[in-house]
Design a protein around this motif. Sequence first.
Motif, short mmCIF file in Angstrom:
data_model
loop_
_atom_site.label_atom_id
_atom_site.label_comp_id
_atom_site.label_asym_id
_atom_site.label_seq_id
_atom_site.Cartn_x
_atom_site.Cartn_y
_atom_site.Cartn_z
N ASP A 620 1.10 -1.48 0.07
CA ASP A 620 0.07 0.11 -0.10
C ASP A 620 0.93 1.22 0.10
O ASP A 620 1.36 1.30 1.07
CB ASP A 620 -0.80 -0.01 1.08
CG ASP A 620 -2.15 1.19 1.29
OD1 ASP A 620 -1.70 2.27 0.68
OD2 ASP A 620 -2.96 1.04 1.94
N ASP A 622 0.22 4.40 0.33
CA ASP A 622 0.10 5.33 1.27
C ASP A 622 0.46 5.07 2.78
O ASP A 622 1.10 5.94 3.46
CB ASP A 622 -1.61 5.63 1.27
CG ASP A 622 -2.09 6.36 0.06
OD1 ASP A 622 -1.20 6.87 -0.72
OD2 ASP A 622 -3.00 5.84 -0.55
N THR A 623 0.24 3.84 3.10
CA THR A 623 0.78 3.60 4.44
C THR A 623 1.78 2.69 4.62
O THR A 623 2.53 2.54 5.53
CB THR A 623 -0.41 2.54 5.11
OG1 THR A 623 -0.52 1.33 4.36
CG2 THR A 623 -1.68 3.33 4.92
N GLY A 624 2.42 2.18 3.63
CA GLY A 624 3.69 1.38 3.40
C GLY A 624 3.44 0.06 3.80
O GLY A 624 4.52 -0.53 4.09
N HIS A 625 2.34 -0.36 4.10
CA HIS A 625 2.02 -1.58 4.33
C HIS A 625 2.11 -2.91 3.51
O HIS A 625 1.69 -2.63 2.43
CB HIS A 625 0.59 -1.79 5.13
CG HIS A 625 0.19 -3.22 5.81
ND1 HIS A 625 0.90 -3.61 6.89
CD2 HIS A 625 -0.21 -4.28 5.17
CE1 HIS A 625 0.43 -4.92 7.09
NE2 HIS A 625 -0.23 -5.29 6.06
N GLU A 627 1.66 -6.76 2.39
CA GLU A 627 0.88 -7.55 2.77
C GLU A 627 1.22 -8.86 1.67
O GLU A 627 1.59 -8.86 0.44
CB GLU A 627 -0.85 -7.55 2.18
CG GLU A 627 -1.91 -8.85 2.43
CD GLU A 627 -3.09 -8.53 2.27
OE1 GLU A 627 -3.94 -9.51 2.49
OE2 GLU A 627 -3.43 -7.68 1.55
N SER A 742 9.62 -1.97 7.00
CA SER A 742 8.66 -1.68 7.84
C SER A 742 7.77 -0.49 7.00
O SER A 742 8.26 0.34 6.16
CB SER A 742 8.98 -1.04 9.26
OG SER A 742 10.04 -0.06 8.97
N PRO A 743 6.61 -0.07 7.55
CA PRO A 743 5.67 0.78 6.76
C PRO A 743 6.50 2.21 6.58
O PRO A 743 6.51 2.76 5.72
CB PRO A 743 4.36 0.95 7.73
CG PRO A 743 4.37 -0.55 7.94
CD PRO A 743 5.61 -1.16 8.61
N PRO A 744 7.16 2.55 7.67
CA PRO A 744 7.55 4.11 7.80
C PRO A 744 8.80 3.91 6.76
O PRO A 744 9.04 4.75 5.88
CB PRO A 744 8.24 3.99 8.91
CG PRO A 744 7.19 3.36 9.84
CD PRO A 744 6.90 2.27 9.17
N VAL A 747 7.40 3.88 3.27
CA VAL A 747 6.95 5.23 2.83
C VAL A 747 8.00 6.34 2.60
O VAL A 747 8.03 7.07 1.43
CB VAL A 747 5.77 5.80 3.79
CG1 VAL A 747 5.55 7.29 3.45
CG2 VAL A 747 4.63 5.04 3.80
#
Lengths: 756, 489
Positions: A620, A622-625, A627, A742-744, A747
Motif C-alpha cells: 500500500d 500510502d501506508t507502506g504496509h 501484505e 516496515s511501513p515507515p 513510505v
Amino acid sequence: MAEAVDYKYIGTRPVRPDGVDKVTGRAQYGADPILPGMIHGRILRSPHAHAMIKSVNLSRALELPGVHAALSGADFPGGIGDEAIGGESGGTMSDLAKNVMARDKVVYHGQAVAAVAAQTPQLALQALKLIEVEYEVLPVVLDVRAAMQESAPLLDPTCITKGVKPEPEKPSNVVSVTTFNRGDVDEGFEQADLVLEREYIVPMAHQGYIEPHGCVAQANEGGAATVWCSTQGHFEFRAATSKLLGMNMADLKFIATEIGGGFGGKTVVYLEPVALLLSQKSGKPVKMQMSREEVFRATGPTSGTYGTAKIGVKKDGTITAAKIWMAFEAGGFAGAPTGPAAMAVFSPYTIENFKVETLDVLVNKPKVAAYRAPGAPQSMHAFESILDEAADELGIDPIDIRLTNAASEGTTAPYGPKFPTIGFVECLEAAKNHPSYKAPVPEGAGRGLAAGFWFNVGMQSSAEVHVAENGTVTVVEGSPDIGGSRASMCLMAAETLGVEYESIRAVVGDTQSTGFSNVTGGSRTTFATGMAVVQACEDIITQCKSRAAATWGVDDDQVEWEDGHCVPKPGVNAEVKPLSLADMAAAAAKTGGPISGRASLNAQGAGASFSVNFTDVAVDPDTGHVEVLNFTAIQDAGKAIHPAYVEGQMQGGAAQGIGWALNEEYIFNDDGVMQNAGFLDYRIPVASDLPMIDCEIVEVPNPSHPYGVRGVGETPIIAPLAAIGNAVAHATGVRINELPLSPPRIVAALDAAHKA
Amino acid sequence: MARLQINRQPVDIGNFAPHDSLLNFLRDTQGLTGTKEGCGSGDCGACTVIVQPPADAKGQLPAPINLNSCITPLGAVLDCHVLTIEGVGQPGNLHPVQDAMITEHASQCGFCTPGFVMSLVANQLRVESPAALKAQTRGNAIEAISGNLCRCTGYRPILAAALASNQTVAANPVAFFIPEAPQNTVAPITSTPHQYHHPTSLPALAQRLKEQPTTAATDILLAGTTDAWLNVTQRYTALPSAIDITRVPELRSIDATDKTLTIGAAVTHTELLQFFDTTTPCPAIVAILRRFGSPQVRNRGTIGGNIANASPIADWPPLLLALNATLNLMNAEGVTRRVELSDYYLGYRQTVLGADEFLVSVDVPADTNWQALIAHKISKRIEDDISSTMGAIYLQQDKQLVTTCRIAFGGVAATPIRLTDVEALLLGQPLVAANIDRACDALGQTLQPISDVRASANYRRSASIAVLRKALEELASGDRQTLTAGAHA
Ligand SMILES: Cc1cc2nc3c(=O)[nH]c(=O)nc-3n(C[C@H](O)[C@H](O)[C@H](O)COP(=O)(O)OP(=O)(O)OC[C@H]3O[C@@H](n4cnc5c(N)ncnc54)[C@H](O)[C@@H]3O)c2cc1C
Ligand code: FES
Ligand code: FES
C-alpha cells in the motif's frame, strides 16, 4: 548409499509421543518445577551500555528480611581463562563468564551485575533496589561503521584484530576478519556485461522464543547439584557451569526440561550458574526466570550487519565475479557468526572469481548468540538481492539465472570440499514447476524469489535403546526435543527394528543417564542423534541374531533380521519359527539377560540443505504496509522422517524470516538502551500477518545417513529476507536495501524515489 | 473461605495483596503451571485462561471470556469460575481442541499451546449456535487467535486445528460447554480483610474512594487493568489497595434516551463491539474494535480506561471526539459534572480529571448518524497492535455541501486532537478534489507528530494525510473503502 526407497514408518505422520502432555499443560518447562523450600532469584542489570564498575555493595540487600543470598561477579570462583568454548556460539570462556556476571566492566545495557535470592520474586526485586553499584560511565558505540573508526571508544582495549596481515599494532573494535577468495575478482568484473554494487543493511533481530529463559537449581550439602533448565544442550550447560563455579563435573546433574523454543538462543548459559551459586550460598533450591524485557535486553539476538555486495554477470546470466564485504555486530563480546556467513553466501553457485570478507565488530549491544543458520540470512540477503537485481536488468527469470550458476554434485564449495549429492537444482526445478510459480502475479502485486543454503552439522551424539520384557522399546538420547525430534527418533527406531511406532517411546536423558551429546543446533539432531539411534538399534539386532543362533543351535551368520524377526537364512536347515523382538524379550533371561543397544558417535557427512522460496506481496503506497499474499517454501530435506515436522520447520523458519524482513528490529537510543524491549514493539508476526505458508519437500537423499536425512531446521529462515525484499522491489519499482521493510521505511523510500 | 473456583473446585485464596496477579497465583500458589508466562504484558497470550464471572445485579450470567491472566489481578476474579488448561481436558478425556492440536501437529515446542487451546475453546463458547460454529472461516479462526503468539509453527497447523475442532464441537455442542457458573459459596465481600475492593454501586464507589488515602483516583481505580497492570508487572509497583469498578452496575450499562446514548465507563470493548455490530450498527467503530488489541484485551479493557489512561495513541478518543462526545464525571463526594471530551485532555497524559474524580459514562448525541463516521487505524501489524496514527472523520453533506465536519486524530500530538482549522476549510464547501487537497495540505501543516519506536514524525504525518485523503475521497464518491495498514480490517 541411501536410495529413495519405500519405508514402512519413515515418511508417515504419526502423532508425537509428547503431544498429550503439551495440550494438557502437563509438560514441564524451565520455570515450571516447584521444589519444597524453593526461593526465587533475580538479576540486577546494568543501567549503562558502557561503564567501568567501581564497586558493588550487597550488604543492604542481604539485610532485608527474606533475602537468603546475594552475589556479584567477584563471587564466581572460575571461568576467567582464555580457552574457547566451541559449539555453535563462538567466543571464550572468559567472555562467557563476564556475560553471565560482569566483573570490572559492563559492555551493554542490561548486562548482569549482581543477583539475589529471596523468599518471593517480589522480595527479590525489592532487594535488587538495595544493591549499590558505583559506575564510571564510558562513551557508547553502537554502529559497526562508527566502531571501526580510529576515534571510537574501545570495548576491549586488548583487542588486536585477527585474520589480517600484517597484524595491526593498535587495538580496535574489530575482533577478526574472515576472508575467502577464489580466482581474480577484478578480472572477473572485467569479463562481465553488467556490474552492480550495492549497500545492504540488516537489523539486529531476536530469536523470539515464547518461553523466557528459566531454570531451577538445587545444591546439595555434599557438593553435588541438580539443575533443571530450558536448554538446547544440557551437557554444554553442565560444562560451562562446572567451569564457572569450579565444580567437579561429575557432581552435576543437568536435566533438560521441555524447551519452549530456542532457535539457537538457548545454546548459551545465562541463569544456570547464577542460580546454582545462589543455591549454594542459601542452601535452598533457587528458581530463576527472565522477564521478556530481560530476554530482549540481555540474551543473544543475532547480529545486525552493514555490508556491500558487488556482482558481475554476463548477458546469458553467468556470474563472472562476486564480492561481499560485511561487518557484523558482535555485541559487547566477540563472537559474531562471520565464519558461516562467509562460507555460506556463495555456496549455491559455481562462481570462478569471488572474494568475501566478514568482520566481527564489538559494539555496545547484547552479545549475539546463534539464531537459525547464524550469519547466513544476513550475507545471503545481500547476494540474493543483488543477483535478483542483475536478473531484472538482464531480463532473465530469477530461477533461470540461478539454474545457470547452480552448484551441483562435484562443484567445489566456496569453503573447500566438493559437494556430494545435493539438491539445489532439484529445488529450483520444483519451484519452476510449482503451480503458484506458474500462476500469474496477482494484479498490483510483486513476486520475489530467493535461495537459501545451510551446511548442517554432525557432531557428537549418544543413544541407548532398551527392550522391555514385553518387547516394547525405550530410546534414551541426549538431544533436547524442540520440534518433535522424539517422534522422529521413534520412527527411525521403528523402521530399523521393524516394530510398531506405538510400542516405542523416546526420552531425553539427563547428563547422568545418557552419553554426551552436543546441543540441539546446527540442524543436527535428526541427522546425528538419529544416526546414533539407528546404530543402537542395529546393535540390538546383532545381539538378537546371535541369541537366536544360540537358541537354534546355528551360527550367528546363519540368522537374518527380517521385518522385526530373527529368521534363518535361506537354505539354513532349521525347523524353527521366526522370533520377534517380543519373543526375544520374553526369553531374554534365558539368552543372556536384558536386551539393550547403544551407540555413541561423532557424525560425519551432514548433508547440505538448499532451499528456494518465492512470494507475492502487495504494497500500500500510502501506508507502506506490505501484505504477503502467498509464500511458497521449497527445500531439500534429504529424507523427511516425519514430513509434518519438516514442514513445521519450514513454515516456522519462513515466518521468522518474513517477520525479520518486514518488521523485526532492535531499536536503540543514543545511550544504547533498547527502545522496544517487549512483544508489543518488537513485532513478531501474528496469524493475520502471514499467508498459509506452502511447503514442498524435495528429497535428494544424503548419502551419509542411513535413511538419507539432511538437517532441515536452519535453512528455512534464510531465503525469506531476500524473497520478500525482491517482491517488494517488483511491487513498487523501488529497491530498498535496508531491512526491515516496515511501513515507515517503505513510505520514506517511495517518497524519496518520487522526488528523485 | 472459598472465594473463587478453579477448574470446578472451590479454592481458598487466603491472604493476598491487591497487586498479586492471577497468573502468579495459578502458577506459584496453586501449582497450575500449565498456564505459561511468555511476556507478562498482555502481548503473547501464553497465560490465557477462561473466566466465568458471577451473575450480575439482575441475576444474569455474563458470557465467559478469555483473558490474559498476567495482566489480571487476582482480586478481579474473586467470586468467578476460572478455567485453566488443566481443567479443559486431561489425558483420556481431551477436549476436541486439544485433540485437534495434536493430530494437526499444531504444537511444536508446545509452550504457546495451552494459551492457544484456551483461546480456541473461548471462541467456541462465544459462538451463538452450532451452525455458526460450523460455518466459521479461516478469518474467524485468525481473529480468535490474534492475541496469541507462536514462534515455531507459522500458525498454519493451529488454524487447521481450529477449524477441525469447530466441526467436532458443532456436532456435539452440549458435551463441550465447559465453564459453569461459580458456586454460590461465596462470603460477603465486606467481611474479608484484603484491600481489593469491589464496590457494587456508584455511591459505594464514591464512598470507597473517599476512604482511600491516596492522591489520585487513577492510582488505585482499576477497570480492565489492560493498561494499569503494566505498571504492576513491568515496573513492579506495589498497590496498597485497589478499587475495582467493573461490578458497579451504573458503570456497566449502555442506555439510550432521546437525547443521548450513554455508555458506562466500565463497558468492555467486546461488549461495545457487539453493540455497534448489532444493536446500533456503526461499521467504522466495528472495524476499529475488531483490530483493537486482541480478544483477550477487548474482553477486559473498558472504554473508560481507554479515555482515562490519556494515552495519545488510544483508539477511542479520536472516534469519540469526532462523535462530539461528553464525559460524565463524579467525585468522591458524589458530585457530578459534565465535560466535553474536546476539553478533557490538557497535555501529555494530563486531563481535567480531579484527584478524587472518576469517569462515570460517555454521552454521544442521540441524533448521531452512525454511518457518517469513518475511521482508519494505521499500525505495523494488523492485529494485536497499537496505532501509529489513527483518524476519525464525522462528516455530513446536504445538497453537495458539507454541513457537519469533525476531524480527530490520535498519535499525532501529545493528546488526541480535534482539527478545527481543517474542518473549517471543508464546512460549507463541496467535497471536490481541490478542497480535499486543501484540507490534506492544511492537515500536513498543522500536525506536529511525535517520533518514537513505532513510527517517525514524518511517517505519522504522511500516513495521517493518507488517512484523511482516503476518508474524504470515500465520502465524495460515496464508496466505502478500507484503509488499514493491512488493506483489510
Ligand atoms: C496487548 C495490548 C493491546 C492493546 N491494544 C490497544 C489498541 O489496539 N488500542 C488502544 O486504544 N489501546 C490498546 N491497549 C491499551 C488498553 O487495552 C486500553 O487503553 C483499554 O481500553 C484500557 O482500559 P482498562 O479498562 O483496561 O483500563 P485500566 O488499565 O483498568 O485503567 C487505565 C487507567 O485508567 C484509570 N481508569 C480506568 N477507569 C477509570 C474511570 N472510570 N475513571 C477514572 N479513571 C479510570 C485507571 O485508574 C488507570 O489509571 C492495549 C493493551 C494491551 C495490553
Ligand atoms: S504472559 Fe504474555 S500475555 Fe500474559
Ligand atoms: S509451538 Fe513453539 S511457540 Fe508455538
